[in-house]
Design a protein around this motif. Structure first.
Motif, short mmCIF file in Angstrom:
data_model
loop_
_atom_site.label_atom_id
_atom_site.label_comp_id
_atom_site.label_asym_id
_atom_site.label_seq_id
_atom_site.Cartn_x
_atom_site.Cartn_y
_atom_site.Cartn_z
N ILE A 1 6.37 10.29 -8.93
CA ILE A 1 6.19 8.72 -8.70
C ILE A 1 5.58 8.47 -7.37
N GLU A 2 6.37 8.84 -6.51
CA GLU A 2 5.59 8.20 -4.83
C GLU A 2 4.46 9.76 -4.54
N SER B 1 6.43 5.90 1.22
CA SER B 1 5.50 7.27 0.87
C SER B 1 6.64 8.04 1.32
N THR B 2 8.07 7.69 0.75
CA THR B 2 8.75 8.96 1.83
C THR B 2 8.39 10.27 1.69
N LEU B 3 7.99 11.33 1.14
CA LEU B 3 7.83 11.97 1.14
C LEU B 3 6.42 12.38 1.70
N PRO C 1 0.91 -1.28 -0.35
CA PRO C 1 -0.01 -0.06 -0.61
C PRO C 1 1.37 1.50 0.20
N THR C 2 0.14 2.15 -1.21
CA THR C 2 0.92 3.42 -1.24
C THR C 2 0.09 4.94 -0.34
N GLY C 3 -0.68 4.74 0.32
CA GLY C 3 -1.86 4.88 0.95
C GLY C 3 -2.88 5.59 -0.09
N GLU C 4 -3.99 6.01 -0.24
CA GLU C 4 -4.94 7.06 -0.80
C GLU C 4 -5.53 6.03 -2.01
#
Length: 493
Positions: free
Chosen positions: A352-353, A305-307, A83-86
Motif C-alpha cells: 500500500i505504501e 510514508s512510514t516505511l 504527497p507520498t513521494g515519487e
C-alpha cells in the motif's frame, strides 16, 4: 445572516502569507458580527486535520475555522493532495481518500473538471450556512502552464464571483515586478476580479514604500490596500513545510532540549507547536546525528510514508542512535508513524505504501503494525495515563497496531476504549495527533527534566488571543473599510 460577497486571498508566489492573511480577515469578520468561513478548493499538504465528522482537510483551513470560531468541515477544503513521494499523491475528496494519482494522472483535463465541479459544489453548500466565504488561492495565480487545469485560483474566483486580493511577499525582493507580472498575465475577465493588492512582510519604515505603492497602482490600475509589517510576535499555525527551515535550530543550555526527527515525508509538524511555546523548552528539528544526540527528548513524528522514512533512519544510522540514547536515560516518544517505527516491525504485505514490504522497527515498544488501506480519521477526547483531565486530539492514520504483551495503555478515550502504549515515563507512543497540545501531557513529558510546571493559559486560549492580535495587526495596516465596500458591491475606493 448579513450577506457579503465572497472574498479571495491569492498570491504572487508560494509562502507569500496567504493563509495567515486569510485567518486574520476571518477573525476581523467574526469580530464585526459576520459569520465567515474559510475555503480552499484544493490544498497540497502533509499537515492535515480531522473534522468532527471524522473527515480529513488541510490544517490551514482548520486553523482558519478556529479564527472564525466555528468547527472545521470538509466543505472548507474539498480536495486535499497528500504527497507520498515519487511524484504520487493521495487524493482526498470531500474528506475521504479516493486513491493515489501521479501528477500526470491528476492534471488530466477531464479529472480536473470533475474535481472543479465537486469543489464548487462544496463552496455552494458552505455559502448556504456562512457569509462571507473567505477563499484562499494556491501558489501563484499566473502559472500559465497550469491555468487550464487549475481549480483553486482565478477559475474558482470567477465561478464564485469573489473579490480577489493579491498578496506579495516584499521580503523576497522584486515585489513591483512580481505584482505587475502576475496581474498582466491574467486575462481581462480575471483582472476584473482583482480588487486590491496587499504588500506583505515589510521590514522598516512603511512610509519609505510610498513611492512603490504609487508605482504599483499606476502600473496596474489596482489599489494597494495595505502594506503589512513583518511580525514575529504573533503566532498562527502554518502548514507549509517551508517553515521547517526556520526551525532547524540546535541544542541550547538551560532549556529542556527536544529534538523532532526530521523525516522526508513528515506529516502534521504542528503537533509540536505547543511544546515550542513552552518556556522550559528548546525545540528543534534535525536529521543529523550530531544534533539529535544533544537532545534530552527525541520525538519521532508522523509520516505519510512510514516505511520509507524508517528505511531512511536506518540508512543514516539514526535508529541505532535513538536506541542508544534511550538506553542512556534519554526520553524517546513516537506519534502516529513514529509510534509505528518504535515497535518491533512494520509490515505492508499489500504494498500500500510502496515496494518495501517489511522492516524491523526500533523495538522500543512491544507493538507491531500492519499497513492497511483503511484510513482512521477521528477527533476524540481522552484521559492521559491516570490523569483525570480530559484532553483533546485527533487520529489520521492507515494501519493496525497490535500490542504484543501486557504493557499499559497510554490513553483512555471517551468511548472507554484504550490507545497507545506506555513503557515508562521516558518511552511511549500513540496515534493521537495533538496529544502535545494538552498541558497535562507536556508537564508529564518534561517532569524528569524541569521541576516547575508551566502555568498560564491553555494552548487553545493562547491561540485564540493570537487570532485577536493578528486581527489588530491587519486592521492597523489594511484599508478594511474599502474591503467591506467591495464585499457590499461598491467598486470605488
Amino acid at each position: 445572516m448579513k450577506q457579503l460577497k465572497p472574498i479571495m486571498i491569492v498570491g504572487t508566489c508560494s509562502d507569500a502569507g496567504k493563509s495567515v492573511i486569510n485567518a486574520g480577515i476571518c477573525r476581523i469578520l467574526k469580530q464585526d458580527g459576520y459569520s465567515p468561513a474559510p475555503y480552499k478548493a484544493q490544498n497540497m499538504s502533509l499537515n492535515s486535520y480531522a473534522t468532527p465528522e471524522g473527515l480529513e482537510i488541510g490544517r490551514a483551513q482548520a486553523t482558519q475555522a478556529e479564527a472564525c470560531g466555528i468547527p472545521c468541515h470538509s466543505d472548507m477544503n474539498p480536495v486535499l493532495l497528500k504527497p507520498t513521494g515519487e511524484m504520487v499523491s493521495q487524493v482526498v475528496l470531500n474528506g475521504k481518500p479516493i486513491g493515489n494519482r501521479s501528477a500526470y494522472e491528476y492534471f488530466r483535463s477531464e479529472d480536473s473538471n470533475v474535481l472543479f465541479d465537486a469543489a464548487y459544489a462544496a463552496f455552494e453548500r458552505l455559502s448556504q450556512r456562512f457569509s462571507p466565504i473567505v477563499l484562499e488561492g494556491a501558489g501563484s495565480i499566473s502559472e500559465l502552464n497550469l491555468k487550464k487545469r487549475d481549480i483553486v485560483n482565478m477559475r474558482m474566483a470567477i465561478r464564485t464571483g469573489a473579490d480577489v486580493y493579491l498578496v506579495s511577499d516584499i521580503d523576497r525582493g522584486g515585489v513591483i515586478g512580481s505584482v505587475y507580472g502576475s496581474i498582466m498575465l491574467l486575462d481581462e475577465e480575471e483582472r476584473k476580479h482583482i480588487k486590491g493588492i496587499i504588500i506583505n512582510k515589510f521590514r522598516g519604515d512603511i512610509t519609505l514604500f510610498d513611492d512603490g505603492r504609487k508605482i504599483i497602482e499606476d502600473l496596474t490600475g489596482v489599489p494597494v490596500v495595505g502594506v503589512v509589517p513583518y511580525f514575529r510576535d504573533i503566532y498562527v499555525e502554518e502548514e507549509d513545510s517551508v517553515v521547517l527551515e526556520q526551525k532547524k535550530r540546535t541544542a541550547m543550555a538551560g532549556k529542556v532540549n527536544v529534538a523532532v526527527v526530521l523525516l522526508n515525508q513528515m506529516s502534521n509538524f504542528t503537533d509540536f507547536d505547543a511544546l515550542q511555546h513552552d518556556g522550559r523548552v528548546n525545540l528543534f528539528y534535525s536529521d543529523q546525528s550530531s544534533e539529535i544526540q544533544k537532545a534530552d527528548i527525541v520525538i519521532l513524528p508522523g509520516s505519510k510514508s512510514t516505511l520509507k522514512d524508517l528505511k531512511g533512519l536506518q540508512t543514516k544510522g539514526l535508529d541505532k542512535l535513538i536506541k542508544s540514547m534511550h538506553a542512556n536515560g534519554k526520553t524517546v516518544i513516537g506519534i502516529c508513524g513514529g509510534y509505528q517505527m518504535l515497535g518491533k516491525s512494520i509490515n505492508d504485505p499489500e504494498g500500500i505504501e510502496g515496494s518495501i514490504k517489511q522492516l524491523n522497527g526500533l523495538d522500543l515498544l512491544p507493538v507491531e503494525t500492519t499497513i492497511t488501506d483503511e484510513k482512521q480519521t477521528v477527533q476524540t477526547r481522552f484521559q492521559f495515563l491516570d490523569k483525570q483531565d480530559w484532553c483533546e486530539g485527533y487520529e489520521i492514520h492507515m494501519g493496525q497496531t497490535k500490542v504484543l504483551d501486557e504493557a499499559p495503555f497510554l490513553l483512555t478515550l471517551d468511548d472507554g476504549s484504550q490507545e497507545g502504549v506506555y513503557k515508562s515515563e521516558r518511552c511511549w507512543g500513540s496515534y493521537m495527533h495533538g496529544i502535545l497540545d494538552n498541558q497535562v501531557v507536556i508537564n508529564q513529558l518534561l517532569e524528569p527534566y524541569a521541576n516547575a510546571t508551566e502555568s498560564g493559559m491553555s494552548y487553545k486560549e493562547f491561540k485564540d488571543k493570537e487570532y485577536d492580535k493578528l486581527a489588530d495587526h491587519l486592521r492597523a495596516n489594511l484599508d478594511i473599510d474599502y474591503m467591506y465596500r467591495t464585499m457590499h458591491g461598491e467598486e470605488k475606493k
